[in-house]
Motif scaffolding. Sequence first.
Motif, mmCIF file in Angstrom:
data_model
loop_
_atom_site.group_PDB
_atom_site.id
_atom_site.type_symbol
_atom_site.label_atom_id
_atom_site.label_comp_id
_atom_site.label_asym_id
_atom_site.label_seq_id
_atom_site.Cartn_x
_atom_site.Cartn_y
_atom_site.Cartn_z
ATOM 1 N N GLY A 1 -12.594 -69.086 68.821
ATOM 2 C CA GLY A 1 -12.080 -69.708 67.594
ATOM 3 C C GLY A 1 -13.101 -69.674 66.470
ATOM 4 N N PRO A 2 -14.300 -70.261 66.692
ATOM 5 C CA PRO A 2 -15.332 -70.179 65.658
ATOM 6 C C PRO A 2 -15.733 -68.744 65.322
ATOM 7 N N ALA A 3 -15.737 -67.868 66.340
ATOM 8 C CA ALA A 3 -16.087 -66.470 66.078
ATOM 9 C C ALA A 3 -15.042 -65.818 65.168
ATOM 10 N N GLY A 4 -13.768 -66.154 65.398
ATOM 11 C CA GLY A 4 -12.715 -65.635 64.520
ATOM 12 C C GLY A 4 -12.864 -66.138 63.089
ATOM 13 N N VAL A 5 -13.248 -67.398 62.967
ATOM 14 C CA VAL A 5 -13.490 -67.953 61.623
ATOM 15 C C VAL A 5 -14.630 -67.211 60.938
ATOM 16 N N LEU A 6 -15.666 -66.866 61.709
ATOM 17 C CA LEU A 6 -16.792 -66.117 61.139
ATOM 18 C C LEU A 6 -16.341 -64.754 60.620
ATOM 19 N N ILE A 7 -15.424 -64.112 61.351
ATOM 20 C CA ILE A 7 -14.916 -62.816 60.894
ATOM 21 C C ILE A 7 -14.184 -62.989 59.564
ATOM 22 N N GLY A 8 -13.313 -64.020 59.500
ATOM 23 C CA GLY A 8 -12.590 -64.284 58.257
ATOM 24 C C GLY A 8 -13.530 -64.578 57.105
ATOM 25 N N LEU A 9 -14.561 -65.379 57.373
ATOM 26 C CA LEU A 9 -15.528 -65.712 56.318
ATOM 27 C C LEU A 9 -16.311 -64.477 55.869
ATOM 28 N N SER A 10 -16.671 -63.616 56.819
ATOM 29 C CA SER A 10 -17.427 -62.419 56.449
ATOM 30 C C SER A 10 -16.598 -61.507 55.548
ATOM 31 N N ILE A 11 -15.284 -61.425 55.817
ATOM 32 C CA ILE A 11 -14.410 -60.620 54.955
ATOM 33 C C ILE A 11 -14.338 -61.235 53.559
ATOM 34 N N LEU A 12 -14.158 -62.561 53.498
ATOM 35 C CA LEU A 12 -14.110 -63.242 52.209
ATOM 36 C C LEU A 12 -15.423 -63.074 51.442
ATOM 37 N N LEU A 13 -16.533 -63.172 52.168
ATOM 38 C CA LEU A 13 -17.840 -63.050 51.516
ATOM 39 C C LEU A 13 -18.045 -61.647 50.948
ATOM 40 N N THR A 14 -17.551 -60.643 51.667
ATOM 41 C CA THR A 14 -17.648 -59.279 51.156
ATOM 42 C C THR A 14 -16.865 -59.141 49.851
ATOM 43 N N ILE A 15 -15.658 -59.726 49.842
ATOM 44 C CA ILE A 15 -14.825 -59.669 48.629
ATOM 45 C C ILE A 15 -15.492 -60.433 47.485
#
Length: 262
Positions: free
Chosen positions: A52-66
Amino acid sequence: MAGCCNISGRLVLMLLALVFWFFAAGMIYLTVHIFDYIGPMKHMFDVYYLTGPAGVLIGLSILLTIVGFIGCLTSCKEKSRCLHITFFVMLLVIVMMEITGAVLAIVYKDEVNTAIETGMTQAINSYNDEDNVQESWDYMQETLHCCGVHNYTDWEKTPWGQVPEHKNQVPDSCCKELTENCGKDLSKDNIYHKGCYKMLYDDVKEYLAWIIATAILFALVQIFGLVCTCVRLWGKKKGGSSPYEVLGEDAKPEPISRGYPA
């Protein structure tokens, strides 16, 4: 800080974008490491507490790239108020997500403890019935250098340990030197006596601590970005129209009359 954001606004936005991309790459690395760790042991406990937290990290990394790209675009188009507002809103959303995730991880840490212990207890009782569980247990005991849930004596209470040919022995994966039927020798020097539960929980807790620390540290960086964006937006609002009228080159001042007759 206001002077930094006003005088070197483009540089600040570019640096923030680079920092965001750096953190995004770090989050991806941490996520890959987590999935690589829990992959072989996914039948041991409810891995959602890490996935769960790892999935959130993936989502955050995508947002941070944008957000990083928006920051670069904003630095190039410095006069675009719309881009500044978009940059600010996305940063604010990410900060709120990170703070919420960190708080939830701290609040539910005891549930993680219970879930791991319960999952391992159920799994050890299924060791003789399910090949996937057996592979997970063997991998964990060999990797973490442990035996059983709390200690090696847990095996004699399991359905696997109740089978006559398994009496007074442990799986070979408990052995310090793995050889065939080495689990029949329960001497102190031959097998691992410590249980796997504490070692696994310590590893999971360490990963969660890394996630929380990353979220808090990056939230501080993002707050700096929010402050800089606010200062720049406020400066644009105040400097949008000048109360003074600029005179053209052709404009000439009227002669000052001193009251003398022509």
